[in-house]
Design an enzyme around this catalytic site. Structure first.
Site, PDB file in Angstrom:
ATOM      1  CG  ASP A  77      -0.284   0.036   2.683  1.00  0.00           C
ATOM      2  OD1 ASP A  77       0.714  -0.948   2.684  1.00  0.00           O
ATOM      3  OD2 ASP A  77      -0.784   0.608   3.414  1.00  0.00           O
ATOM      4  CD  GLU A 123       4.071   1.067   6.888  1.00  0.00           C
ATOM      5  OE1 GLU A 123       4.845   1.241   7.792  1.00  0.00           O
ATOM      6  OE2 GLU A 123       3.700   1.703   6.105  1.00  0.00           O
TER       7      GLU A 123
END
Length: 380
Positions: free
Chosen positions: A70, A136
């Site tokens: 991400d 994250e």
């Protein structure tokens, strides 16, 4: 497929946190073809995707590479020199969102691991694994944190871990993260009594206590420790929500963040805050959220294997540091020794995020040497 093609392919996925956008599925498909045992894991109402994949060959230790697919939003794409999700290779660099933090690092440890298995599969004794998340950059509640719980529940044991965060401030090989400070976010709401500014005796202005509270909580927390810099509180917002000049507000809010070292845990920090606030006023409410505790969890073998790999590849002697923000290493440290090492972090989260092609190639070589140091050199 070469290393830079793999990096480019990962950047193309519009995996704005907490979406995989196909990036994790792409990695899983690649690893399945190489006979990795892949576990696609989804957590939370949004079914956030994660991957744990491993290749086992004997009873030796399990070395895990961890990272996140991400990325943060690109911001105003008009400010970019190119489409942030259409990687551009120019002047020896690759540009795109995630080009620094941390898609090429994922490509590097995938590429180096598969090369190692091609070279040493017959003599390799152990397990090589990957922990990849799409959660994250945001709250991180349904990413690595949950995967670690799943690993424990299902009796998977990791012995060593490398997280591929961009740890180097200026050049590749400059810094290894051996731990991280803890992080605590807080909000203080100070109560008052609303009223007209012409009649202050009939009101109670909460702003009067704001400066006193800020001065109280900003006092030094400690002088640092062996591996950590001094803990630090930073005030990030002061707000009363007042849009008119003739109104004494009823409340004032202070938001802050504390990065704390191993002199404290979050419980200690909360007690300290309460004592300091009580010394100013009792008329407040305090809310806190701990993002992670401070930690150091590394071993001599793990650290030396990585240092030796860096020296051999780029002839640098890395500094061992605990500086910077939080990372998923805070969750992994609960189950095994963990280090962080990746690319140069100068452009992470910025417009025109990029990394040097040579750095990506050298990083992959460092990872390859590191695996070889742990499994082959140590054996010999």
């Amino acid at each position: 497929m070469n290393l830079i093609d793999l990096s480019s392919n990962l950047i193309k996925f519009k995996s704005i946190s907490p979406k995989s956008a196909g990036s994790i599925e792409y990695i899983a498909d690649l690893l399945k073809k190489k006979k990795f045992d892949c576990h696609m894991l989804e957590f939370g109402q949004k079914k956030i995707k994660n991957l744990y994949a491993e290749f086992s060959n004997g009873s030796g230790p399990n070395l895990c590479f961890a990272g996140h697919c991400d990325v943060v939003p690109p911001g105003d794409v008009k400010e970019w020199d190119s489409d942030p999700f259409d990687p551009l290779i120019k002047d020896g660099r690759i540009f795109g969102r995630g080009a620094c933090d941390m898609k090429p690092a994922i490509a590097a440890f995938l590429f180096s691991t598969l090369k190692f298995l091609d070279d040493f599969k017959n003599v390799f004794n152990g397990t090589l694994s990957f922990l990849i998340t799409a959660d994250e950059e945001g709250d991180a509640d349904f990413g690595t944190k949950k995967v670690v719980e799943w690993l424990e529940d299902n009796k998977f044991k990791i012995d060593f871990c490398i997280v591929g965060e961009p740890t180097n401030p200026n050049f590749l090989g400059e810094m290894i993260k051996i731990g991280r400070r803890g992080s605590l976010n807080g909000e203080i709401v100070i109560k008052g009594v609303q009223g007209h500014v012409a009649y202050p005796e009939k009101a109670k202005n909460p702003i009067d206590n704001v400066i006193k509270i800020c001065n109280a909580i900003k006092l030094p927390l400690d002088k640092g420790s062996k591996y950590f810099q001094p803990s630090h509180l930073e005030i990030t917002s002061i707000d009363v929500g007042n849009n008119v000049p003739n109104l004494i507000p009823s409340t004032a809010k202070i938001k802050f963040n504390i990065r704390f070292n191993d002199n404290h845990n979050s419980s200690d920090i909360k007690k300290m805050l309460k004592n300091r606030l009580d010394s100013v006023t009792k008329n407040y409410k305090l809310k806190t959220k701990t993002s992670g505790e401070s930690f150091i969890n590394n071993t001599k073998d793990l650290t030396q294997a990585l240092i030796s790999s860096i020296k051999r590849t780029v002839n640098k002697n890395p500094v061992l540091s605990t500086s910077g923000g939080t990372s998923d290493a805070r969750f992994i440290s609960k189950i095994c020794p963990v280090l962080e090492f990746g690319l140069v972090g100068k452009s992470m989260h910025k417009i025109n995020e990029n990394s040097k092609i040579k750095d990506i190639e050298k990083l992959s070589q460092i990872y390859y040497e590191f695996i070889r140091n742990l499994f082959i050199e140590k054996k010999n």
